[in-house]
Design a protein around this motif. Structure first.
Motif, short mmCIF file in Angstrom:
data_model
loop_
_atom_site.label_atom_id
_atom_site.label_comp_id
_atom_site.label_asym_id
_atom_site.label_seq_id
_atom_site.Cartn_x
_atom_site.Cartn_y
_atom_site.Cartn_z
N PRO A 1 -7.53 -0.83 -1.39
CA PRO A 1 -7.72 0.46 -2.36
C PRO A 1 -7.82 0.03 -3.71
O PRO A 1 -7.62 -1.05 -4.09
CB PRO A 1 -6.29 1.19 -2.15
CG PRO A 1 -5.46 0.24 -1.50
CD PRO A 1 -6.36 -0.52 -0.81
N ALA A 2 -7.87 0.69 -4.78
CA ALA A 2 -8.21 0.34 -6.36
C ALA A 2 -6.77 -0.26 -6.50
O ALA A 2 -5.70 0.39 -6.25
CB ALA A 2 -8.46 1.72 -6.86
N TYR B 1 -7.65 -7.84 3.94
CA TYR B 1 -7.29 -6.58 3.67
C TYR B 1 -5.87 -6.28 2.81
O TYR B 1 -4.96 -6.97 3.02
CB TYR B 1 -7.05 -5.84 5.07
CG TYR B 1 -8.42 -6.00 5.82
CD1 TYR B 1 -9.36 -4.82 5.87
CD2 TYR B 1 -8.73 -6.93 6.90
CE1 TYR B 1 -10.53 -4.79 6.55
CE2 TYR B 1 -9.92 -6.87 7.50
CZ TYR B 1 -10.76 -5.90 7.37
OH TYR B 1 -12.08 -5.97 7.92
N PHE B 2 -6.23 -5.42 1.81
CA PHE B 2 -5.16 -4.91 1.18
C PHE B 2 -4.78 -3.32 1.55
O PHE B 2 -5.47 -2.60 2.12
CB PHE B 2 -5.59 -4.87 -0.59
CG PHE B 2 -5.85 -6.38 -0.99
CD1 PHE B 2 -4.98 -7.12 -1.49
CD2 PHE B 2 -7.16 -6.97 -0.77
CE1 PHE B 2 -5.00 -8.22 -2.00
CE2 PHE B 2 -7.47 -8.15 -1.14
CZ PHE B 2 -6.53 -9.09 -1.99
N ASP B 3 -3.38 -3.23 1.26
CA ASP B 3 -2.88 -1.81 1.14
C ASP B 3 -2.04 -1.26 -0.15
O ASP B 3 -2.07 -2.10 -1.07
CB ASP B 3 -2.08 -1.90 2.52
CG ASP B 3 -0.88 -2.63 2.37
OD1 ASP B 3 -0.28 -2.88 1.45
OD2 ASP B 3 -0.69 -2.99 3.63
N GLU B 4 -1.53 -0.17 0.06
CA GLU B 4 -0.95 0.26 -1.32
C GLU B 4 0.04 -0.52 -1.52
O GLU B 4 0.71 -0.57 -2.88
CB GLU B 4 -0.36 1.80 -1.07
CG GLU B 4 1.04 1.71 0.03
CD GLU B 4 0.36 1.88 1.68
OE1 GLU B 4 1.26 2.03 2.54
OE2 GLU B 4 -0.75 1.71 1.90
N VAL C 1 0.94 5.01 -8.95
CA VAL C 1 -0.62 4.88 -8.14
C VAL C 1 -0.37 4.69 -6.81
O VAL C 1 -1.22 4.98 -6.04
CB VAL C 1 -1.04 3.73 -8.98
CG1 VAL C 1 -2.65 3.46 -8.41
CG2 VAL C 1 -1.38 4.13 -10.20
N SER C 2 0.46 3.72 -6.41
CA SER C 2 0.70 3.47 -4.78
C SER C 2 1.03 4.57 -4.06
O SER C 2 0.43 4.86 -3.07
CB SER C 2 2.02 2.35 -4.71
OG SER C 2 1.56 1.16 -5.39
N LYS C 3 1.73 5.54 -4.76
CA LYS C 3 2.18 6.78 -3.96
C LYS C 3 0.94 7.71 -3.81
O LYS C 3 0.83 8.31 -2.97
CB LYS C 3 3.38 7.36 -4.83
CG LYS C 3 4.61 6.74 -5.07
CD LYS C 3 5.61 7.40 -5.61
CE LYS C 3 7.00 6.65 -5.87
NZ LYS C 3 7.58 7.44 -6.60
N ILE C 4 0.21 7.82 -4.96
CA ILE C 4 -1.02 8.57 -4.78
C ILE C 4 -2.09 8.15 -3.68
O ILE C 4 -2.55 8.50 -2.82
CB ILE C 4 -1.76 8.75 -6.08
CG1 ILE C 4 -0.80 9.30 -7.13
CG2 ILE C 4 -3.07 9.26 -5.87
CD1 ILE C 4 -1.49 9.46 -8.54
N ILE C 5 -1.91 6.72 -3.63
CA ILE C 5 -3.10 5.94 -2.69
C ILE C 5 -2.38 6.10 -1.08
O ILE C 5 -3.11 6.67 -0.30
CB ILE C 5 -3.08 4.55 -2.76
CG1 ILE C 5 -3.96 3.99 -4.14
CG2 ILE C 5 -3.71 3.86 -1.69
CD1 ILE C 5 -3.92 2.89 -4.69
N LYS C 6 -1.14 6.18 -1.16
CA LYS C 6 -0.60 6.55 0.36
C LYS C 6 -0.76 7.78 0.54
O LYS C 6 -0.96 8.00 1.70
CB LYS C 6 1.14 6.04 0.14
CG LYS C 6 1.86 6.12 1.60
CD LYS C 6 3.07 5.61 1.36
CE LYS C 6 3.80 5.55 2.70
NZ LYS C 6 5.39 4.94 2.70
#
Length: 325
Positions: A145-146, A303-306, A315-320
């Motif tokens: 994710p971004a 591979y990356f994640d929140e 931002v992490s919470k939004i991505i999740k």
């Protein structure tokens, strides 16, 4: 207070006949980098460098500038990496305490990236794996994710390699696809149409190199920022080649990009497969290569994640939240 350390001394070094920009850097960026590692005041007045500070570190500073002046005379490029190497060498040879010995342990962490304006550090295990993969592998594909540092760290590694003389060129590219807009319908010249798509790449560069130097490097084509269509028919050696927003590349574009790799070069592909803006007629090249290239030696997927997001926690919470739906 250490009485030995508190004794103040001073000396100066002549720069007569020396290219001051080559030594001190554009906008004195090398001088500023040196000053960060010592308690002494280091300044330039006319054709002399003037140093005032604890006598305990003056000898180190004098030896450092002697080495750097000799390097300039032999047309060697002065970079933060070279400067830091020489400071570390001096610190190991002498017991003189300098700020180098006080640098927090995190700055000494394996994986640190030295650019002209700052030292950049990985902030998660996946980022550390990413930087190791770039060091070890010719082609690295980073998916996530971004805000996880995919593009920023890739550009930082490219800048470090360029300033240390390991490569001679950086090529930064993106597909010119954005949420349904088409270049032909946008106002302005071709460059004016393209620049908004390239802006994130410029922003990363500006964070690591002075604007004046970036302009010069772009004029000299040492740094090239262009849409992916400009890669066709080229073989890029002695280069770092970075494809950003790769989820918006087609299968044909992805193949074309990956086959541009020349000798002593690295290709880094970054993208987020949850943000594909291609029309339904085209499949994403980034999605396809996860299956096609997964077993090829010399290519690594990271591979990356929140949890890797380095933007504000929200931002992490939004991505999740989006990932859950």
């Amino acid at each position: 207070m250490d009485s030995k350390k508190s004794i103040i001394g001073k000396f100066s070094i002549s720069l007569e006949g020396i290219d001051q920009v080559a030594l001190l850097g554009l906008a004195d960026e090398n001088l500023k980098f040196i000053s960060q590692h010592f308690e002494s005041q280091i300044s330039v007045r006319g054709d002399r460098i003037r140093i005032t500070g604890p006598k305990s570190e003056l000898q180190n500073i004098k030896e450092l500038f002697t080495t750097l002046l000799d390097a300039v005379k032999h047309d060697e490029q002065i970079t933060p990496i070279l400067i830091r190497k020489e400071i570390d060498n001096l610190s190991s040879e002498h017991e003189c305490p300098t700020k180098t010995r006080k640098v927090p342990e995190i700055e000494r962490k394996e994986g640190s990236i030295y650019t002209p304006k700052k030292v950049i550090l990985p902030k998660s295990e996946n980022q550390e794996s990413y930087l190791r993969a770039i060091d070890e592998t010719d082609i690295v594909i980073a998916i996530g994710p971004a805000g996880t540092g995919k593009t920023y760290l890739a550009v930082a590694k490219a800048v470090e390699a360029l300033t240390s003389g390991k490569i001679s060129r950086i090529v930064l590219t993106r597909p010119a696809v954005e949420a349904g807009e088409q270049l032909g319908f946008l106002p302005g010249s071709f460059k004016e149409k393209i620049d908004p798509y390239m802006r994130p790449l410029y922003d990363a560069l500006y964070d690591m190199i002075s604007i004046e130097k970036i302009k010069r490097l772009i004029d000299e084509q040492v740094i090239e920022v262009a849409p992916i269509a400009y890669m066709r028919g080229r073989t890029l050696s002695d280069s770092y080649i970075i494809l950003d927003e790769a989820q918006n590349s087609t299968s044909i574009q992805m193949k074309m990009f990956l086959t541009r790799l020349g000798w002593n070069s690295k290709s880094i592909v970054t993208g987020d497969v949850t943000q594909i803006d291609l029309d339904k007629k085209h499949s994403s090249g980034l999605v396809e290569i996860q299956d096609k290239l997964k077993n090829i030696e010399g290519i690594q997927f990271i591979y990356f994640d929140e949890r890797d997001v380095v933007r504000p926690p929200l931002v992490s919470k939004i991505i999740k939240a989006y990932g859950n739906h």
